[in-house]
Design a protein around this motif. Sequence first.
Motif, PDB file in Angstrom:
ATOM      1  N   GLU A   1       0.850  -1.183   0.000  1.00 46.77           N
ATOM      2  CA  GLU A   1       0.000   0.000   0.000  1.00 46.77           C
ATOM      3  C   GLU A   1       0.883   1.228   0.000  1.00 46.77           C
ATOM      4  N   GLN A   2       0.362   2.325  -0.532  1.00 43.12           N
ATOM      5  CA  GLN A   2       1.099   3.573  -0.561  1.00 43.12           C
ATOM      6  C   GLN A   2       0.345   4.586   0.289  1.00 43.12           C
ATOM      7  N   VAL A   3       0.935   4.958   1.394  1.00 46.69           N
ATOM      8  CA  VAL A   3       0.274   5.925   2.254  1.00 46.69           C
ATOM      9  C   VAL A   3       0.407   7.305   1.626  1.00 46.69           C
TER      10      VAL A   3
ATOM     11  N   ARG B   1       5.051   5.506   8.543  1.00 47.24           N
ATOM     12  CA  ARG B   1       6.085   5.188   7.553  1.00 47.24           C
ATOM     13  C   ARG B   1       7.176   4.291   8.160  1.00 47.24           C
TER      14      ARG B   1
ATOM     15  N   ARG C   1       5.868   0.827   8.457  1.00 49.51           N
ATOM     16  CA  ARG C   1       5.780   0.213   7.128  1.00 49.51           C
ATOM     17  C   ARG C   1       7.157  -0.245   6.663  1.00 49.51           C
TER      18      ARG C   1
ATOM     19  N   ALA D   1      -1.505  -1.338  11.369  1.00 50.34           N
ATOM     20  CA  ALA D   1      -2.939  -1.257  11.088  1.00 50.34           C
ATOM     21  C   ALA D   1      -3.653  -0.399  12.129  1.00 50.34           C
TER      22      ALA D   1
ATOM     23  N   LEU E   1      -2.968   3.212  11.351  1.00 51.44           N
ATOM     24  CA  LEU E   1      -3.695   3.629  10.147  1.00 51.44           C
ATOM     25  C   LEU E   1      -5.169   3.879  10.440  1.00 51.44           C
TER      26      LEU E   1
ATOM     27  N   ARG F   1      -9.604   6.141   3.193  1.00 50.32           N
ATOM     28  CA  ARG F   1      -8.576   5.358   2.514  1.00 50.32           C
ATOM     29  C   ARG F   1      -7.707   4.592   3.501  1.00 50.32           C
ATOM     30  N   TYR F   2      -7.512   5.161   4.666  1.00 50.52           N
ATOM     31  CA  TYR F   2      -6.608   4.538   5.629  1.00 50.52           C
ATOM     32  C   TYR F   2      -7.152   3.226   6.175  1.00 50.52           C
TER      33      TYR F   2
ATOM     34  N   TYR G   1      -5.915   0.789   3.703  1.00 52.38           N
ATOM     35  CA  TYR G   1      -4.494   0.530   3.923  1.00 52.38           C
ATOM     36  C   TYR G   1      -4.295  -0.396   5.123  1.00 52.38           C
TER      37      TYR G   1
ATOM     38  N   ALA H   1      -4.963  -3.864   4.030  1.00 51.27           N
ATOM     39  CA  ALA H   1      -3.839  -4.344   3.224  1.00 51.27           C
ATOM     40  C   ALA H   1      -2.672  -4.781   4.105  1.00 51.27           C
ATOM     41  N   ALA H   2      -2.444  -4.062   5.201  1.00 51.26           N
ATOM     42  CA  ALA H   2      -1.356  -4.430   6.105  1.00 51.26           C
ATOM     43  C   ALA H   2      -1.606  -5.780   6.758  1.00 51.26           C
TER      44      ALA H   2
END
Length: 427
Positions: free
Chosen positions: A48-50, A64, A67, A93, A96, A107-108, A111, A114-115
């Motif tokens: 995922e791209q934060v 970050r 991640r 997670a 986020l 969106r978070y 994410y 996804a984590a």
Amino acid sequence: MTSGTQRTPCSFPRQSLVGGIVLGWTVLGATVVQGEAYRPNSDEEVLEQVPAASSGDPRLEEIRELRQRLTSLDPVLQQSSSGEEVAIAAALARRLVKFGRSEGDPRYFGYAQAALAPWWEQTEPPSEVLLLRATLRQNRHDFAGALEDLDALLVREPHNSQAWLTRAVVQQVQGRPGAALESCRPLRQLTSALIAAACEASAASLLGRGEAGYSQLQKALAWQGRADPSIRIWALTGLAEIAVRLGRTEAAEKHFSQALAESQQGPGLRDVYLLGAYGDFLLDLERFQEVAGLLRGEEAVDALLLRLALAETALSEMGMADASYQSHVTELETRFAAARRRGDETHLGNEARLRLHLLGEPIEALELALRNWQDQKEPVDARWVLEAALEAGRASEAAPVLEWIQRTGLEDPHLEALARRLREVKS
């Protein structure tokens, strides 16, 4: 609760109590990024791209760093789903989710899912993942799935305070305050007196015990005046909402103001749910300029944009504002249409309100409010059904809501007035 967000503080056993909102948004209507969770096939694939937010925000820096720690693990550890990987992924997670809550950025939540991708489809994932999966399922209105995860976790860890608290909130959103109150009971022995009191008071206030709940929570706040700020914001907002349902306008104003002042002490304390609840309070008092002042700059959150548009429309009709509100109404229509295309129905309550009060479409509003009622049964959800039924001239379709109000013993002056009007129409 206010339409579009469910909330609850992130509570842990006494020895590690942490503040923050870790609960799914349903009532304020934030939209969740949905889709199949997956695990990358190679180290080069981006999980995922934060997105960039405010420069230098320490919360994003922490995200970050986590991640980077997760992606830098030895590939052997990643393939074995080691304890270290689970711990880092869960920490990522949680942060986020907390950031998404604070900023009103759905969106978070995507994410965060996804984590957790390596364990998302497991029938018996690690406990940390089970709790987070329940939170994210709740966030997208999969209440049955959330309760299934929470029940499984509580069999495994009967002293998990966060699981009991989240379970109580899900049950309350489902319109089951009695069950919610029972889920709150174990918190007396597992976490702070303030969290336990806030949980119990909220549920009790929906069972005709508003006075007792209000008194209980007020005393707990006085006893724990130095609690974590995020916990105090949550408790003060709940106290304000109970006061509203008791018809105590001045007390509600005081509690909302206290919560708002605390939420402005740092970026991590910003509370979208509080903004929506206070905005609704001011709208009912026809203090439209204050609503506009409170919510300008918050247009990125659908639920807050809706409240801003309601205030701007009223001000325009009074000759106190220009017609810029029309662009906000159009924007809301666009966002809700996009959510429907995604198959996302977390917005139904807010769209019902849009169609009822801003687009003059009571029949469509009633249909949306009734669909929303199938999953969410809180006072605000009841209100949109009753108001739309009156405007649409379909009083009989409000029967399930009227029965629920009578069965729970709910005290709410707005709902009581609407119920009287509907009975008069039917008679």
